[in-house]
Design a protein around this motif. Sequence first.
Motif, PDB file in Angstrom:
ATOM      1  N   GLY A   6      -5.608   6.350   1.306  1.00 21.03           N
ATOM      2  CA  GLY A   6      -6.351   7.402   1.597  1.00 21.03           C
ATOM      3  C   GLY A   6      -6.601   8.368   2.849  1.00 21.03           C
ATOM      4  N   LEU A   7      -7.637   8.987   2.629  1.00 17.19           N
ATOM      5  CA  LEU A   7      -8.293  10.257   4.137  1.00 17.19           C
ATOM      6  C   LEU A   7      -8.355   8.878   4.327  1.00 17.19           C
ATOM      7  CD1 LEU A   7      -9.832  13.112   2.513  1.00 17.19           C
ATOM      8  CD2 LEU A   7      -7.262  12.543   3.013  1.00 17.19           C
ATOM      9  N   PHE A  64     -17.175  20.834   2.955  1.00 18.72           N
ATOM     10  CA  PHE A  64     -16.760  19.328   3.999  1.00 18.72           C
ATOM     11  C   PHE A  64     -17.906  19.063   4.515  1.00 18.72           C
ATOM     12  CE2 PHE A  64     -14.440  16.591   6.351  1.00 18.72           C
ATOM     13  CZ  PHE A  64     -14.307  15.667   5.482  1.00 18.72           C
ATOM     14  N   LYS A 116     -12.017  -9.075   4.057  1.00 22.23           N
ATOM     15  CA  LYS A 116     -10.983  -9.306   4.234  1.00 22.23           C
ATOM     16  C   LYS A 116     -11.284 -11.326   4.442  1.00 22.23           C
ATOM     17  CE  LYS A 116      -8.760  -8.187   7.444  1.00 22.23           C
ATOM     18  NZ  LYS A 116      -7.885  -6.964   8.996  1.00 22.23           N
ATOM     19  N   ASN A 143     -11.421   7.278  -6.160  1.00 26.51           N
ATOM     20  CA  ASN A 143     -13.332   6.986  -6.614  1.00 26.51           C
ATOM     21  C   ASN A 143     -14.545   6.589  -5.547  1.00 26.51           C
ATOM     22  OD1 ASN A 143     -11.221   6.133  -3.656  1.00 26.51           O
ATOM     23  ND2 ASN A 143     -12.172   3.977  -3.403  1.00 26.51           N
ATOM     24  N   GLU A 144     -14.264   7.786  -5.473  1.00 26.89           N
ATOM     25  CA  GLU A 144     -14.247   8.568  -4.138  1.00 26.89           C
ATOM     26  C   GLU A 144     -16.101   8.099  -4.312  1.00 26.89           C
ATOM     27  OE1 GLU A 144     -12.173   9.914  -5.112  1.00 26.89           O
ATOM     28  OE2 GLU A 144     -10.867  11.143  -3.326  1.00 26.89           O
ATOM     29  N   LEU A 178     -15.476  -3.156   3.498  1.00 27.78           N
ATOM     30  CA  LEU A 178     -13.863  -3.067   3.933  1.00 27.78           C
ATOM     31  C   LEU A 178     -13.540  -4.225   5.382  1.00 27.78           C
ATOM     32  CD1 LEU A 178     -12.620   0.142   3.879  1.00 27.78           C
ATOM     33  CD2 LEU A 178     -12.033  -1.824   2.512  1.00 27.78           C
ATOM     34  N   LYS A 179     -14.338  -4.278   5.962  1.00 24.45           N
ATOM     35  CA  LYS A 179     -13.598  -5.400   7.421  1.00 24.45           C
ATOM     36  C   LYS A 179     -14.436  -6.825   6.382  1.00 24.45           C
ATOM     37  CE  LYS A 179     -13.323  -2.276  10.536  1.00 24.45           C
ATOM     38  NZ  LYS A 179     -11.831  -1.809  10.780  1.00 24.45           N
ATOM     39  N   PHE A 209      -9.888  17.640  -5.590  1.00 24.54           N
ATOM     40  CA  PHE A 209      -9.030  16.782  -6.184  1.00 24.54           C
ATOM     41  C   PHE A 209      -9.565  16.858  -7.645  1.00 24.54           C
ATOM     42  CE2 PHE A 209      -9.255  14.254  -2.454  1.00 24.54           C
ATOM     43  CZ  PHE A 209      -9.383  14.977  -1.241  1.00 24.54           C
ATOM     44  N   ALA A 266      -8.309   7.246  -3.759  1.00 23.39           N
ATOM     45  CA  ALA A 266      -8.586   8.650  -3.043  1.00 23.39           C
ATOM     46  C   ALA A 266      -7.734  10.028  -2.767  1.00 23.39           C
ATOM     47  CB  ALA A 266      -9.689   8.078  -1.959  1.00 23.39           C
ATOM     48  N   GLY A 267      -7.024   9.791  -1.594  1.00 22.13           N
ATOM     49  CA  GLY A 267      -6.415  10.862  -1.060  1.00 22.13           C
ATOM     50  C   GLY A 267      -4.936  10.040  -1.077  1.00 22.13           C
ATOM     51  N   MET A 279     -13.753  11.100  10.155  1.00 25.41           N
ATOM     52  CA  MET A 279     -14.259  11.309   9.421  1.00 25.41           C
ATOM     53  C   MET A 279     -16.238  10.611   9.921  1.00 25.41           C
ATOM     54  SD  MET A 279     -13.626  11.670   5.396  1.00 25.41           S
ATOM     55  CE  MET A 279     -12.895  10.003   5.235  1.00 25.41           C
ATOM     56  N   VAL A 292       0.623  -1.163   0.083  1.00 25.45           N
ATOM     57  CA  VAL A 292       0.028  -0.060   0.017  1.00 25.45           C
ATOM     58  C   VAL A 292       0.819   1.528   0.083  1.00 25.45           C
ATOM     59  CG1 VAL A 292      -1.732   1.385   0.970  1.00 25.45           C
ATOM     60  CG2 VAL A 292      -2.025  -1.418   1.810  1.00 25.45           C
ATOM     61  N   ILE A 324     -19.221   9.726  -1.957  1.00 26.34           N
ATOM     62  CA  ILE A 324     -18.911  10.724  -1.478  1.00 26.34           C
ATOM     63  C   ILE A 324     -18.737  11.569  -2.992  1.00 26.34           C
ATOM     64  CG2 ILE A 324     -18.547  10.502   0.750  1.00 26.34           C
ATOM     65  CD1 ILE A 324     -15.663   9.845   0.786  1.00 26.34           C
ATOM     66  N   ILE A 384     -10.666   7.110   7.359  1.00 24.42           N
ATOM     67  CA  ILE A 384     -12.205   7.138   7.420  1.00 24.42           C
ATOM     68  C   ILE A 384     -12.640   7.531   8.687  1.00 24.42           C
ATOM     69  CG2 ILE A 384     -14.464   6.151   6.578  1.00 24.42           C
ATOM     70  CD1 ILE A 384     -13.069   4.702   4.047  1.00 24.42           C
TER      71      ILE A 384
HETATM   72  N1  CO8 Z   1      -9.708   4.963   6.310  1.00 20.02           N
HETATM   73  C1  CO8 Z   1      -8.717   3.724   7.704  1.00 20.02           C
HETATM   74  N2  CO8 Z   1      -9.614   2.864   7.696  1.00 20.02           N
HETATM   75  C2  CO8 Z   1      -9.500   2.092   6.473  1.00 20.02           C
HETATM   76  C3  CO8 Z   1      -8.737   2.868   5.413  1.00 20.02           C
HETATM   77  C4  CO8 Z   1      -8.996   4.208   5.421  1.00 20.02           C
HETATM   78  N3  CO8 Z   1      -8.748   5.206   3.579  1.00 20.02           N
HETATM   79  N4  CO8 Z   1      -8.685   2.147   4.333  1.00 20.02           N
HETATM   80  C5  CO8 Z   1      -8.309   0.483   4.923  1.00 20.02           C
HETATM   81  N5  CO8 Z   1      -8.362   1.063   5.876  1.00 20.02           N
HETATM   82  C6  CO8 Z   1      -8.723  -0.146   7.387  1.00 20.02           C
HETATM   83  C7  CO8 Z   1      -9.146  -1.922   7.338  1.00 20.02           C
HETATM   84  O1  CO8 Z   1     -10.500  -0.926   7.657  1.00 20.02           O
HETATM   85  C8  CO8 Z   1      -9.135  -2.662   7.557  1.00 20.02           C
HETATM   86  O2  CO8 Z   1      -8.762  -2.270   9.547  1.00 20.02           O
HETATM   87  P1  CO8 Z   1      -9.210  -3.399  10.170  1.00 20.02           P
HETATM   88  O3  CO8 Z   1      -7.209  -4.212   9.929  1.00 20.02           O
HETATM   89  O4  CO8 Z   1      -9.372  -3.390  11.567  1.00 20.02           O
HETATM   90  O5  CO8 Z   1      -9.863  -4.782   9.652  1.00 20.02           O
HETATM   91  C9  CO8 Z   1      -6.946  -2.115   8.073  1.00 20.02           C
HETATM   92  O6  CO8 Z   1      -7.231  -0.660   7.736  1.00 20.02           O
HETATM   93  C10 CO8 Z   1      -6.428  -2.806   6.577  1.00 20.02           C
HETATM   94  O7  CO8 Z   1      -6.870  -2.312   5.889  1.00 20.02           O
HETATM   95  P2  CO8 Z   1      -7.192  -4.068   4.698  1.00 20.02           P
HETATM   96  O8  CO8 Z   1      -7.718  -5.317   4.608  1.00 20.02           O
HETATM   97  O9  CO8 Z   1      -8.391  -3.714   3.223  1.00 20.02           O
HETATM   98  O10 CO8 Z   1      -5.954  -3.575   3.806  1.00 20.02           O
HETATM   99  P3  CO8 Z   1      -5.858  -4.352   2.213  1.00 20.02           P
HETATM  100  O11 CO8 Z   1      -3.966  -4.538   2.310  1.00 20.02           O
HETATM  101  O12 CO8 Z   1      -6.282  -5.706   2.170  1.00 20.02           O
HETATM  102  O13 CO8 Z   1      -6.063  -3.727   1.504  1.00 20.02           O
HETATM  103  C11 CO8 Z   1      -6.194  -1.321   0.803  1.00 20.02           C
HETATM  104  C12 CO8 Z   1      -5.483  -1.785   1.720  1.00 20.02           C
HETATM  105  C13 CO8 Z   1      -5.918  -1.464  -0.500  1.00 20.02           C
HETATM  106  C14 CO8 Z   1      -5.486   0.143   0.533  1.00 20.02           C
HETATM  107  C15 CO8 Z   1      -7.949  -1.186   1.433  1.00 20.02           C
HETATM  108  O14 CO8 Z   1      -7.742  -0.830   2.858  1.00 20.02           O
HETATM  109  C16 CO8 Z   1      -8.821   0.269   0.741  1.00 20.02           C
HETATM  110  O15 CO8 Z   1      -9.434  -0.132  -0.641  1.00 20.02           O
HETATM  111  N6  CO8 Z   1      -9.145   1.084   1.300  1.00 20.02           N
HETATM  112  C17 CO8 Z   1      -9.773   2.093   1.795  1.00 20.02           C
HETATM  113  C18 CO8 Z   1      -9.476   3.045   0.536  1.00 20.02           C
HETATM  114  C19 CO8 Z   1     -10.345   4.041   0.123  1.00 20.02           C
HETATM  115  O16 CO8 Z   1     -11.664   4.191  -0.423  1.00 20.02           O
HETATM  116  N7  CO8 Z   1     -10.210   4.813   0.604  1.00 20.02           N
HETATM  117  C20 CO8 Z   1     -11.157   6.358   0.554  1.00 20.02           C
HETATM  118  C21 CO8 Z   1     -10.503   7.482   1.946  1.00 20.02           C
HETATM  119  S1  CO8 Z   1     -11.701   8.571   1.128  1.00 20.02           S
HETATM  120  C22 CO8 Z   1     -10.317   9.835   0.832  1.00 20.02           C
HETATM  121  O17 CO8 Z   1      -9.552   9.523   0.850  1.00 20.02           O
HETATM  122  C23 CO8 Z   1     -11.121  11.155   0.343  1.00 20.02           C
HETATM  123  C24 CO8 Z   1     -12.384  11.539   0.444  1.00 20.02           C
HETATM  124  C25 CO8 Z   1     -12.644  12.895   0.203  1.00 20.02           C
HETATM  125  C26 CO8 Z   1     -13.880  13.248   1.015  1.00 20.02           C
HETATM  126  C27 CO8 Z   1     -14.638  14.092   0.361  1.00 20.02           C
HETATM  127  C28 CO8 Z   1     -16.216  14.738   0.637  1.00 20.02           C
HETATM  128  C29 CO8 Z   1     -16.796  15.515   0.736  1.00 20.02           C
END
Ligand code: CO8
Length: 260
Positions: free
Chosen positions: A65-66, A235, A259, A135-136, A255-256, A147, A110-111, A71, A61, A141, A68
């Motif tokens: 991104g941000l 925001f 796994k 991928n927002e 996401l959970k 962005f 994303a972020g 928020m 990784v 969102i 979550i």
């Molecule tokens: N925030 C918080 N926790 C996260 C995030 C995140 N972005 N991503 C992953 N985690 C957590 C998981 O829930 C998991 O937690 P737990 O161990 O407690 O179950 C742990 O991190 C490990 O994650 P994975 O098991 O999924 O790890 P992988 O190695 O299999 O996958 C990835 C890694 C590909 C990064 C995968 O975790 C993923 O796809 N994550 C989500 C990414 C995502 O969609 N991020 C979007 C965030 S929003 C953003 O960045 C912009 C927002 C703009 C705001 C606009 C509003 C107006």
Amino acid sequence: TTTNIKVDFDQSTGVAVMYMQSPPVNSLSLDFLTEFCINLEKLEMDKSCRGLIVTSSQPKVFSAGLDIMEMYGKSPEHCGEFWRAVQEMWLKMYSSNMATIAAINGSSPAGGCLMSMTCDYRIMADNPRYSIGLNETQLGIVAPFWFKDTIINTVGHRTAEMALELGLLFSPSEALKIGLVDQVVPEDQVLTTATQAMTKWLAVPDHARQITKSLMRKPTLDKLTSSREADIQNFVSFITKDSIQKSLRVYLEMLKKRKG
Ligand code: CO8
């Protein structure tokens, strides 16, 4: 306190490598962003530092991104403070006087994608399991205007439009095809390739490169600088809506579940 960032600065080349090391996925939390900006500012002030490579210490990784959790279920005050830190990271990186290269050695949604797009050049590992994109919309969102502007400046209007509306995540080879990344190399060569690419950027006289970078980016930067408070308000009122909080909850559960 934990250290989310490690910096290796090589005085002899003038190039710093910033490692993001916040397990498990380098999500951009308030603490992370604050530390990131402090380190960035230090390097920016150091006249001997001319180039910056950003990469990840986490396997698989670059950045998820941000964060979550910053928020979800948080007070409007907290959300506002968090958003200001996200803006700060983008403003500082996008306007950096250093030559900046993202060594994308893992997924970068994303972020994470936004952060890599603030750099002057992007190199990604050729592993087809990795993906990058804004991928927002998939989370229910909306990527804010800056962005959107950043991805338009990177891949052009039509490609950005489709990528944003569909919330597309691209494989490294797809990302290369649309110009979201500039180079795709074997996984174990990402950092060395970044170091090689940096010599090309640093061969250009600094002042000429810096003024040109500013010419290209200033209109985009100015749009946020002149509307930061309104953007924070936007925001906060968006993210604290019940319907948006529900979307985030559904996404977190997905996401959970995904796994194991
Ligand atoms: N925030 C918080 N926790 C996260 C995030 C995140 N972005 N991503 C992953 N985690 C957590 C998981 O829930 C998991 O937690 P737990 O161990 O407690 O179950 C742990 O991190 C490990 O994650 P994975 O098991 O999924 O790890 P992988 O190695 O299999 O996958 C990835 C890694 C590909 C990064 C995968 O975790 C993923 O796809 N994550 C989500 C990414 C995502 O969609 N991020 C979007 C965030 S929003 C953003 O960045 C912009 C927002 C703009 C705001 C606009 C509003 C107006």
